[in-house]
Structures are given as C-alpha cells and as structure tokens.
Design a protein around this motif. Structure first.
Motif, mmCIF file in Angstrom:
data_model
loop_
_atom_site.group_PDB
_atom_site.id
_atom_site.type_symbol
_atom_site.label_atom_id
_atom_site.label_comp_id
_atom_site.label_asym_id
_atom_site.label_seq_id
_atom_site.Cartn_x
_atom_site.Cartn_y
_atom_site.Cartn_z
ATOM 1 N N ALA A 38 115.914 -49.905 -59.839
ATOM 2 C CA ALA A 38 116.984 -49.111 -59.232
ATOM 3 C C ALA A 38 116.964 -47.702 -59.820
ATOM 4 C CB ALA A 38 118.334 -49.773 -59.484
ATOM 5 N N ASN A 39 117.677 -46.767 -59.179
ATOM 6 C CA ASN A 39 117.840 -45.422 -59.755
ATOM 7 C C ASN A 39 118.475 -45.586 -61.139
ATOM 8 O OD1 ASN A 39 118.819 -44.711 -56.530
ATOM 9 N ND2 ASN A 39 117.069 -43.733 -57.421
ATOM 10 N N HIS A 193 110.551 -46.874 -53.098
ATOM 11 C CA HIS A 193 111.813 -47.490 -52.674
ATOM 12 C C HIS A 193 111.634 -48.252 -51.370
ATOM 13 C CE1 HIS A 193 114.228 -46.059 -55.859
ATOM 14 N NE2 HIS A 193 114.262 -44.792 -55.499
ATOM 15 N N ALA A 238 118.604 -56.269 -58.920
ATOM 16 C CA ALA A 238 119.155 -54.949 -59.225
ATOM 17 C C ALA A 238 120.676 -54.906 -59.098
ATOM 18 C CB ALA A 238 118.517 -53.886 -58.322
ATOM 19 N N ARG A 239 121.252 -55.810 -58.325
ATOM 20 C CA ARG A 239 122.718 -55.748 -58.196
ATOM 21 C C ARG A 239 123.383 -56.173 -59.500
ATOM 22 N NH1 ARG A 239 123.651 -61.283 -54.733
ATOM 23 N NH2 ARG A 239 123.010 -62.534 -56.486
ATOM 24 N N GLY A 244 124.207 -46.912 -65.062
ATOM 25 C CA GLY A 244 123.750 -45.960 -64.053
ATOM 26 C C GLY A 244 124.843 -45.585 -63.087
ATOM 27 N N GLU A 245 125.395 -46.572 -62.386
ATOM 28 C CA GLU A 245 126.357 -46.201 -61.336
ATOM 29 C C GLU A 245 127.790 -46.185 -61.850
ATOM 30 O OE1 GLU A 245 123.620 -45.124 -59.482
ATOM 31 O OE2 GLU A 245 125.139 -45.456 -57.945
ATOM 32 N N SER B 136 124.315 -39.295 -62.345
ATOM 33 C CA SER B 136 123.119 -39.956 -61.801
ATOM 34 C C SER B 136 123.066 -39.698 -60.294
ATOM 35 C CB SER B 136 123.196 -41.455 -62.059
ATOM 36 O OG SER B 136 124.133 -42.047 -61.181
ATOM 37 N N MET B 139 125.773 -41.421 -58.210
ATOM 38 C CA MET B 139 127.117 -40.867 -58.404
ATOM 39 C C MET B 139 127.255 -39.499 -57.729
ATOM 40 S SD MET B 139 128.586 -41.981 -62.098
ATOM 41 C CE MET B 139 127.220 -41.559 -63.152
ATOM 42 N N LYS B 142 127.959 -40.057 -54.143
ATOM 43 C CA LYS B 142 129.340 -40.475 -53.882
ATOM 44 C C LYS B 142 130.302 -39.291 -53.981
ATOM 45 C CE LYS B 142 128.505 -45.217 -55.004
ATOM 46 N NZ LYS B 142 128.171 -46.095 -56.111
ATOM 47 N N VAL B 165 117.085 -42.960 -52.687
ATOM 48 C CA VAL B 165 118.087 -43.847 -53.267
ATOM 49 C C VAL B 165 117.561 -45.283 -53.188
ATOM 50 C CG1 VAL B 165 120.446 -44.677 -52.960
ATOM 51 C CG2 VAL B 165 119.931 -42.260 -52.618
ATOM 52 N N ASP B 166 117.798 -46.063 -54.241
ATOM 53 C CA ASP B 166 117.237 -47.416 -54.264
ATOM 54 C C ASP B 166 117.962 -48.331 -53.269
ATOM 55 O OD1 ASP B 166 119.322 -49.207 -55.585
ATOM 56 O OD2 ASP B 166 119.210 -47.549 -56.999
ATOM 57 N N PRO B 167 117.329 -49.463 -52.904
ATOM 58 C CA PRO B 167 117.882 -50.339 -51.860
ATOM 59 C C PRO B 167 119.309 -50.829 -52.138
ATOM 60 C CG PRO B 167 115.623 -50.965 -52.340
ATOM 61 C CD PRO B 167 115.995 -49.918 -53.343
ATOM 62 N N VAL B 168 119.659 -51.070 -53.395
ATOM 63 C CA VAL B 168 121.008 -51.571 -53.685
ATOM 64 C C VAL B 168 122.045 -50.481 -53.410
ATOM 65 C CG1 VAL B 168 122.558 -52.455 -55.474
ATOM 66 C CG2 VAL B 168 120.203 -53.264 -55.355
ATOM 67 N N TYR B 193 114.490 -43.816 -43.373
ATOM 68 C CA TYR B 193 114.339 -45.267 -43.557
ATOM 69 C C TYR B 193 114.592 -45.987 -42.236
ATOM 70 C CZ TYR B 193 114.531 -44.495 -48.605
ATOM 71 O OH TYR B 193 114.278 -44.081 -49.888
#
Lengths: 245, 302
Positions: A38-39, A193, A238-239, A244-245, B136, B139, B142, B165-168, B193
């Motif tokens: 993931a990022n 990705h 990844a979830r 990170g988030e 990041s 973020m 968002k 951006v990653d899949p999640v 995509y």
C-alpha cells in the motif's frame, strides 16, 4: 540458482519510525519479481536501500554480489532504474537521451552508436531519433525509458510503477519488453498498483507496515488466502495496515 | 436534467496546432457519476480545464449547471468543486488552515457545511495541525476532496483522483464518492484505471482527444462484438508468443493470469489447445472469458 538480490533483516529507521522493518528475501537471476504494498508501506524506502541510495539502519543485503553498505558505487553501475516520475529528459532528443544515459554508464562512443542504433531499430523509432522526447506519446516515452534503463546491460533493473497512466494496449507492449529483458537474463524488480500485472510476475511480495507480509508465486498466494484474484489477496493483507492513513 | 453539457468541444494547442480535444460532445445528468476513461495525454485534463473555466475552448461550447463556460465563468466558479490531478493545496498551511482558507474564499465557514465533509474529514482530523506538504498521499487526497466540497458545490470535477493510489485506498475513495452521489452532487471524474469504470453510472472512453464510446459500463460490455476466450498455460510469455502466431487468431493479449483470445472465424477451442500443446505449452486450459471494460477499450484502440 544464482541469487542477485539477497536481503536479510534489512531495516531502515527514521528517528523512532521504522519505515522498513527487517525484510528478508532473495531474488533469482532472470526472475520477474513483483514488489507490492500500500502507499506508505515502505516500498520506496526499501527500494532506495537496494539501489544503494540510502544506508540501512541494520540488517544485510547484497545486490549483484555487492554490499549495500560498502559497495554502493558498484551497485549503481550494475543496476538500471526507471520510474514513472523520472525517466528521460524531455528537452533532449531521443538520440541525445540515449547518448547521455549510455555515456553516464561509461559505455564507449563506438558502442553507444551501435547499441543506440539497435535500440531504435528494435523499438521501430528510427524516424523519431531527432525528435524531442517531450513530443512523444507517453507510451513511446515509457518504452524508450525502459530501453535506456537497460542499455548498459545491468544485472538488475528496478522499475517503480513503470506503467502508471498508460493505456491498456501500451501497458501490454511494455510488459513484452520486460519479458524479453528477463529472457535475456536481466532480473526485473517491479512495483505496480495494477493487480493484473502482479500476475505477470514469477513471484510477488506484499509489504504491509514495513514488513513483508506475504511472498510467493501469484497462484500460491491466491490459494493461501482463498482468493480468486491478486486484487483480493492484496486487499486482504493491506486493509490490516495500521499506519500511513 | 443535464448538469453538464459539452457540445462539439475542440481545443488546439501551440504552434504545432496539436488537437488536444477533437469535437467532443457528451452530457452529464444531475446526481450522476460520469467517468472519462483514457490514458495520459488523451485530452481528459483539457476537458476538465475548459469545464472549470480555466481554459477557453477553440471550438464548440459547454455549460455547467446551465451556465456558459465562457460568458458565465464567474458564476460557475462559485458553484463547482475542482480537484486537479496535481496536488494543489498550500503545502505550508496545516490541514485545518487549508480547509478554512478555502471555506473563506467561497464566503462560507467550515461549520456551515461540515455535515457534507464529516465522513471524510474525521479520517484526517487527527492530523489537523500537520502541514499539508507532510501528509501521506492518501491523506492529501482526502484533504483535497474536503477543500473541493467545503462550499457545497453542485458539480464536482475530479481529475484522476486515484492515480498512483493503492487498491485499498482507491476502494475507500469510491465509497466516499457514492455517499456524495446520495447528496445529489454531480460528479465528473477521470481515471486511467479500467476497473473504476464499472463504478461509474456512465463512461466515455477517450483516446487522442476523441470519444471512442459513451454509454453505461454494462452496455459497453454488452456491445463487445467477438466471442472472447481465456487461455491459461504454465508459461505466460511463451503462451502469448504462440497465440500471436496462431493462424486463426483475431486478437490475443495478456489479461491477469490468463491470455484473452478471439478467433477470426468460428471458434475451435480444441484446435487451439492441440496447437498450443504441440508447441510445447503445458497445462493448457481454455474457457469463455468474462468481458470487461478493459477488453472493450483494447478492442476500440485496436
């Protein structure tokens, strides 16, 4: 089998933040190795250490037999690198870019001429040689960028999201170049990705929060996680990410 | 009711007279999620810049919320939200400062429209004192969406919001968009995509400034003209090369763990398996493929 990347407990800390947390894996010669995450999972930091651009905090790694602490200059000579963000100089012509990159890798003028001509012929770009790179469509740029990244016949080429933003047909042509390079014994270390591209790799590692959370062939990973696609495998791992988030 | 109308739009750049947008027409209904799907350089960003009144068209016309993009540009700017492809917030302002800056610019307050951004903002609220430049990628995205929404726009323009951006995080982003749609906000977005195309109400496939196809994702898939097969064998690269040489081949290309393949004439899958096995491929398997938007796009690009 010859191993061109050997990585054991490799770690990078920034202050009290552990960006890469003791990663261990090997990559074989001629293998297409997918490096997913993931990022913010630590992929870029890990890649920078493997390319000899960032000194690890602890752990061991050798790239093409060279040590990531002491032999970073030899590492740089033996690898190629291409990313979506930086690859070629827009305000140089196709020919000038080839000459420039071949030149920094210390290839002789006679060889530059020969390798460059071969490359243009292979890509069908002879007529574009004198055009500015900025005027080329993105797909051509990416293919040219890859070809210049391997013009010095490196042992390993690192590709950081090489196909981002490219149309589906060009993306597949790009992978044709990757397969060809791998058939010629060049090891491919690639991040993406696009989960369908993960399927084109021999083995795939998935990083989560600085650690390698899974590493195997795509089919084994799908079996291990009871998933139908790599997308599901990735999502499953990844979830769980905390940072990170 | 149409929220966005684009009619014969054309944009030409520079001395080389490069046609970036070539006679493009489409309309977006109120409350619809409409996707422009295409590669970098296809003309998506130019269309966005014309619709957001940042660029004058060279031909054709366009309106947003009934307002003309040339004549009524000032009013349009009050009623739309725009998230450019490149992160364009103030890097040296904090999360909170950026948000209240944009609210003030539009003559409103964060409190007044907080309800609209609440779901998204709570995810970045723990970092509200962090400078935007230190966030990041997820973020930043968002925060940019919050800033584009803070004046409660009628139409939201999102230019490649999920690139890199990653899949999640991409899945999370789409959850947010669905909630905005429920609030009757029209969303026009672009993406490279193909899997995101299915999440739009309608899409336009675009290449070199031209629209190749425009419809619901389901209808685009339904109109795929050929019978498509998924072929698998132990060595993908070899499989692709052999398929390329098969005399009855109409098209073939890699598709995840399979290669997708179509025949020129009547499909003869047994013949194909025999051919591949004779050419050294192992564990050959052929089945009917599920057609996706990506297949349709590849066909149209063909």
């Amino acid at each position: 089998m010859e191993q061109v990347i050997v990585c054991n407990g490799l770690t990078k800390r920034f202050g009290d933040f552990t960006a890469v947390d003791s990663i261990t894996f090997e990559v074989n010669k001629g293998e297409i190795f997918g490096f997913l995450g993931a990022n913010g999972a630590g992929k870029t930091t890990a890649m920078r250490m493997l390319c000899g651009l960032s000194t690890p905090s602890s752990g061991k790694a050798t790239i093409a037999g060279f040590d990531v602490y002491k032999q970073t200059e030899q590492i740089k000579k033996n690898i190629g690198y291409m990313s979506q963000k930086f690859s070629l100089y827009d305000d140089l012509t196709v020919q000038e870019n080839i000459t420039f990159f071949a030149g920094i890798y210390g290839i002789s003028d006679a060889e530059i001429k020969k390798n460059g001509d071969d490359l243009l012929l292979r890509l069908g770009m002879q007529d574009q040689a004198k055009k500015m790179v900025s005027s080329l469509p993105l797909g051509w740029k990416q293919k040219l960028a890859f070809s210049t990244a391997v013009i010095h016949k490196p042992k390993i080429v690192f590709l950081d999201e090489p196909t981002g933003g490219v149309d589906p047909v060009t993306r597949r042509q790009f992978w044709e170049l990757i397969y060809e390079a791998a058939d010629n014994g060049i090891t491919i270390f690639v991040t993406t990705h696009y989960m369908d591209e993960a399927e084109y790799c021999k083995r795939v590692s998935i990083m989560v929060d600085g650690k390698v959370a899974a590493l195997d062939t795509p089919s084994n990973l799908k079996e291990q996680f009871g998933a139908n696609t790599m997308d599901e495998v990735f999502y499953h791992l990844a979830r769980e990410a905390k940072r990170g988030e | 009711m149409h929220s966005v109308i684009v009619s014969h739009l054309t944009k030409i750049y520079g001395k080389e007279k490069k046609v970036a947008v070539d006679d493009v027409s489409f309309s977006v209904d109120k409350g619809e999620i409409f996707g422009l799907i295409g590669a970098d350089g296809a003309g998506k960003t130019t269309i966005f810049r014309v619709l957001t009144t940042l660029l004058l068209p060279d031909g054709g016309s366009a309106s947003v919320g009934g307002l003309d993009v040339v004549k009524d540009f000032e009013q349009i700017r009050q009623t739309i939200g725009y998230m450019p492809g490149k992160f364009s917030l103030y890097q040296d302002l904090t999360v909170e400062e950026n948000l209240s800056f944009f609210a003030t610019l539009f003559g409103t307050t964060v409190a007044e429209n907080y309800e609209l951004i609440k779901d998204i903002y709570v995810q970045i609220a723990p970092f509200k004192n962090r400078r935007a430049g230190k966030l990041s990628g997820g973020m930043k995205q968002k925060l940019a969406l919050c800033c584009a929404l803070i004046h409660k726009p009628n139409v939201l323009f999102l230019d490649e919001p999920t690139t890199g951006v990653d899949p999640v995080s991409r899945k999370e982003f789409w959850e947010m968009l669905k909630r905005l749609k429920e609030q009757d906000i029209t969303i026009l977005l672009s993406t490279t995509y193909m899997d995101e195309a299915n999440l739009c109400d309608r899409i336009a496939l675009i290449q070199e400034g031209k629209i190749l196809s425009i419809d619901t994702p389901a209808n685009i898939i339904k109109s795929y003209p050929d019978v498509l097969f998924a072929v698998k064998a132990t060595n993908m690269h070899q499989l692709l090369q052999q398929l390329l040489r098969y005399p009855e081949r109409l098209s073939s290309y890699a598709f995840g763990e399979f290669a997708h393949f179509s025949f020129k004439g009547t499909p003869d899958t047994d013949g194909l398996v025999t051919y591949l096995e004779q050419h050294g491929l192992k564990e050959v398997m052929v089945k009917t493929a599920d057609i996706t938007i990506e297949d349709s796009f590849i066909k149209l690009l063909g």
